[in-house]
Structure formats: C-alpha cells, structure tokens
Design a protein around this motif. Structure first.
Motif, short mmCIF file in Angstrom:
data_model
loop_
_atom_site.label_atom_id
_atom_site.label_comp_id
_atom_site.label_asym_id
_atom_site.label_seq_id
_atom_site.Cartn_x
_atom_site.Cartn_y
_atom_site.Cartn_z
N SER A 102 0.82 -1.21 0.00
CA SER A 102 0.00 0.00 0.00
C SER A 102 0.86 1.26 0.00
N LYS A 103 2.15 1.10 0.33
CA LYS A 103 3.07 2.24 0.34
C LYS A 103 3.86 2.23 -0.95
N GLU A 104 3.84 3.35 -1.65
CA GLU A 104 4.49 3.43 -2.94
C GLU A 104 5.48 4.59 -3.01
N TRP A 105 6.56 4.37 -3.74
CA TRP A 105 7.55 5.40 -3.97
C TRP A 105 7.45 5.86 -5.41
N CYS A 126 18.14 6.79 -2.03
CA CYS A 126 19.15 7.85 -1.93
C CYS A 126 18.54 9.17 -1.48
N GLY A 127 17.57 9.09 -0.57
CA GLY A 127 16.93 10.30 -0.07
C GLY A 127 17.81 11.05 0.91
N SER A 128 17.18 11.88 1.73
CA SER A 128 17.94 12.72 2.67
C SER A 128 18.26 12.01 3.98
N THR A 132 10.66 10.14 6.12
CA THR A 132 9.86 10.32 4.91
C THR A 132 10.70 10.27 3.64
N SER A 133 12.02 10.39 3.79
CA SER A 133 12.92 10.34 2.64
C SER A 133 14.14 9.48 2.99
N PRO A 134 13.93 8.16 3.06
CA PRO A 134 15.01 7.25 3.49
C PRO A 134 16.19 7.22 2.51
N LYS A 135 17.33 6.85 3.05
CA LYS A 135 18.51 6.58 2.23
C LYS A 135 19.00 5.19 2.60
N ARG A 136 18.50 4.18 1.90
CA ARG A 136 18.80 2.79 2.21
C ARG A 136 20.10 2.32 1.56
N TRP A 137 20.54 3.01 0.53
CA TRP A 137 21.81 2.68 -0.07
C TRP A 137 22.88 3.53 0.61
N THR A 138 23.78 2.88 1.31
CA THR A 138 24.81 3.63 2.03
C THR A 138 25.99 3.99 1.14
N ALA A 207 12.92 -2.96 -1.16
CA ALA A 207 13.19 -3.69 0.08
C ALA A 207 13.62 -2.72 1.17
N ASP A 208 13.27 -3.04 2.41
CA ASP A 208 13.65 -2.14 3.50
C ASP A 208 15.11 -2.28 3.89
N GLU A 209 15.77 -3.33 3.37
CA GLU A 209 17.20 -3.51 3.61
C GLU A 209 17.88 -3.92 2.31
#
Length: 222
Positions: A102-105, A126-128, A132-138, A207-209
C-alpha cells in the motif's frame, strides 16, 4: 550528410529572412520573391529527403533507450505502462514497498530514458536520510553513478544489468561514463556491474534492507 543538412537549414533561414525584406520595389521585388520561393521549395524538398537521425545518449556501443522504444509510445515494446500511474494528473513511475504494497515510492517516468541519470536525492534509496525520505543505499557511488536503461541486444553483455527494480528494463552504468573516463572509473563501473549481475534478482518493490551480499561489496568498495 550532417554538414549538408546544416547548409540547407542555413539557406532556408536566410531566404525566410530575405522574404521579409521590404527594400525591393516593383518588378525587382516580384522577381526576388519568385526566386526566393523557388529556392525555399527546393530546400524543403531536399530536407524532406534527408533522414534525420536522433543522437542517442550513452556510449555508441550501448545507446540509452529512447521514449519511442517504450510501450507507452506507439510501436515501442519495452515495458513502461505497467509501472506508470497518474498522481495529481501527472504520470509517475511507481515502486511499491516490498513489505507493504500500500506504500508506494514515486520516480520520474523518464528516469534513465533518453539520458543518463542517477538516483541521488530519490527515496527510498538515496533520499535525505529521514523517515519520509530514506537513504537505504549507504554507498555514495551507487547514488551518484549515472546510468540509463538500454536494450541488452545493442550492448556488450558485460555492460548490462538486467532490470531488477523494474523488470524488463535493463540498465548500464558503463555506457554513461564520459569519453574521457579514467581507467579507475571504468574499472569501478565494471566491478559494480559484475556484483549486481552476480547477485541479481528481479523484484518490482523496494526492500527495507539492501541485499547482504551487495551491502558487503559496497562497504568494501567505499
């Protein structure tokens, strides 16, 4: 052919400008207009017979896909419509959350189409770095490296990564390197491409990870 086309266009422009010149009078003016009209007609005929070829982004060995090659355009066949939605009257490319559909980017529909782009500033990868603006790729390289979608049949095999987030839309980092890229830049692009090819899996969700294998490789490279 390119120089001939420029010459024809220049002639058309010059003649069009001359046709607005009001310095001629009487019969001389009429003769000039007739000559200009015939020249413009000949120029138009030459232009109509000249094949205009669009210059595609990316390396000539592996050109970026254009919008005309997507199934959202008449005659195109690479998948795009399946990933599109209209949000507030504007088309966007949608990627659902893997653990919560239900959550979409939202992503631009032309991301990596007809040009080289990167994922920098785009959540959730690659958000902030906020909720609300995750950065999951380190890996900064992964966020800043430019890529575009490509036709695998038009590229060296080892340049191409099969579509993972958007299955059916393969992409390439190597094709977006500048012509004067250093050996180190080329090596890094090919190295990351090799890792993604090795651990590739197609999934249309975020994916969340990050995959542990990819994360380990990214940490080592950075």
């Amino acid at each position: 052919m390119f120089m001939a086309l420029l010459t024809l266009l220049a002639a058309a422009s010059t003649l069009a400008y001359a046709s607005d010149d009001r310095s001629c009078h009487g019969e001389a003016c009429g003769a000039t207009e007739t000559t200009q009209g015939m020249a413009l007609l000949m120029t138009q005929k030459h232009l109509s017979k000249t094949k205009l070829v669009a210059i595609q982004a990316g390396n000539t060995m592996c050109p970026c896909l254009t919008a005309e090659q997507l199934d959202s355009s008449k005659g195109g066949y690479f998948p795009e419509k399946i990933y599109e939605e209209k949000v507030n009257g504007k088309k966007v490319k949608v990627l659902p959350e893997c653990n919560d559909a239900s959550k979409e980017w939202k992503f631009p529909t032309d991301l990596g189409i007809g040009k080289c782009d990167n994922m920098d500033t785009l959540p959730p990868f690659c958000g902030s770095g906020t909720q609300t603006s995750p950065k999951r790729w380190t890996s900064d390289w992964m966020c800043q490296a430019k890529f575009c979608h490509v036709d695998p049949d038009n590229c060296p095999d080892d340049w191409v990564i099969s579509g993972n987030l958007f299955p059916g839309l393969a992409f390439s980092y190597r094709t977006c390197l500048p012509d004067d890229a250093s050996d180190a830049q080329k090596s890094r692009a090919m190295h990351e491409t090799g890792i993604l090819r090795k651990y590739h899996r197609a999934y249309h969700c975020a994916a969340d990870e990050t995959d542990p294998n990819l994360q380990k490789a990214a940490d080592k490279d950075d």
